[in-house]
Write an enzyme that holds these catalytic residues in place. Structure first.
Site, short mmCIF file in Angstrom:
data_model
loop_
_atom_site.label_atom_id
_atom_site.label_comp_id
_atom_site.label_asym_id
_atom_site.label_seq_id
_atom_site.Cartn_x
_atom_site.Cartn_y
_atom_site.Cartn_z
N LYS A 23 6.65 -2.19 1.70
CA LYS A 23 5.51 -1.58 2.40
C LYS A 23 4.28 -2.47 2.26
O LYS A 23 3.35 -2.18 1.49
CB LYS A 23 5.24 -0.17 1.87
N GLU A 27 12.92 2.57 13.74
CA GLU A 27 12.09 3.66 13.21
C GLU A 27 10.84 3.75 14.06
O GLU A 27 10.62 2.95 14.97
CB GLU A 27 11.72 3.39 11.74
N TYR A 52 0.83 -1.20 0.00
CA TYR A 52 0.00 0.00 0.00
C TYR A 52 0.87 1.24 0.00
O TYR A 52 2.07 1.19 0.28
CB TYR A 52 -0.94 0.00 1.21
N LEU A 84 11.70 0.95 6.61
CA LEU A 84 11.02 1.35 5.38
C LEU A 84 11.65 2.63 4.87
O LEU A 84 11.79 3.59 5.63
CB LEU A 84 9.53 1.58 5.64
#
Length: 296
Positions: free
Chosen positions: A160, A192, A46, A217
């Site tokens: 992702k 993250e 997505y 990511l």
């Protein structure tokens, strides 16, 4: 009533138009198949693109990441990138979206449940908009608190995917503990945020964030901010940092498509700096909004 509030009221009253497998339909009529692999296995990717003043922000970076994620999973693009942009533009127009986000999701396709999949499956594309205030929020003005938690996710975080249960659980636990968000930690280092890129600013003014790898990511807002920093002689040093370094930082912030540049003023039990967004964070907020076309 402000423009974003008017748009959100419009969505609530009129209902959203969403995109499902080639058709624009009212959200109440939208359907995906029971045997969609995105539903059964999380076999889908997505992207979320910010919309400010009716315009998409950093969409070229989001579509490039969408294509890269699909390639990593062996899923073909469901349409050309130009056609996908047209879908996004139509969603924004049909929903009169002034400020918020446009969401895209591509699954491998539909087939009876089986871990193995055939190579000739037809990917499925869906999309929708979400009205949301993006600029000038209280959290952007005052900053947020983030908890620290062990990173529970799989090893290919650079893709992702829609497999977000680890992030959901970490965010929910942080909220229950009174925090606004959470940064994840693995092997003694911050990876993250659960849905953001994490940054700290050292006492001598260096901005630290992790380099791209399979552990994190590659953020689109992160890449856009890196370009702006290069243009304005602001140095970002790509290296991992410990939770202790983060808690002792002069400033901290995080970036994402839907939070833009978000100040972090508390990490776990430690207040960062004087508990207010610092000057470097404020400068980066201004640079990003200026690049996004937001009037000063």
């Amino acid at each position: 009533m402000s423009a974003p509030t008017q748009r959100m009221h419009y969505e609530e009253q009129m209902g959203r138009i969403v995109y499902v497998h080639g058709d624009f339909v009212p959200e109440e009529q939208a359907r995906i198949g029971l045997f969609d692999r995105g539903f059964l296995f999380g076999d889908a990717v997505y992207e979320v693109t910010a919309v400010i003043e009716g315009r998409m922000v950093d969409n070229d970076l989001h579509l490039a990441r969408l294509e890269r994620s699909l390639k990593a999973l062996g899923i073909p693009l469901p349409q050309s990138l130009a056609q996908i942009v047209e879908v996004q533009s139509q969603l924004i127009a049909r929903n009169a979206l002034h400020e918020g986000a446009v969401y895209l999701q591509v699954s491998r396709g539909e087939a009876d449940r089986d871990f193995l999949y055939s190579e000739n499956m037809t990917p499925k594309l869906i999309g929708f908009t979400q009205a949301k205030t993006m600029v000038g929020t209280k959290t952007q003005r005052d900053g947020i608190s983030v908890d620290l938690a062990a990173d529970p996710r799989w090893q290919r975080r650079d893709i992702k995917t829609t497999m977000l249960l680890g992030q959901v659980m970490a965010k929910q636990a942080a909220r229950a503990r009174g925090f606004d968000d959470v940064w994840l930690v693995e092997d003694g280092l911050v990876t993250e945020g659960a849905s953001s890129t994490a940054y700290v600013v050292t006492a001598d003014g260096r901005i630290l964030t992790r380099a791209a790898s399979q552990a994190t990511l590659p953020g689109c807002t992160q890449r856009a901010l890196a370009r702006l920093c290069a243009m304005h002689d602001v140095r970002i040093e790509e290296r991992a940092f410990t939770p202790q370094e983060a808690q002792g930082a002069a400033e901290a912030f995080q970036t994402s498509a839907t939070s833009l540049v978000m100040p972090v003023v508390r990490i776990a039990d430690r207040v960062i700096g004087d508990g207010k967004p610092g000057p470097i964070t404020r400068r980066l907020q201004a640079l990003y909004l200026e690049a996004a076309g937001v009037p000063a």
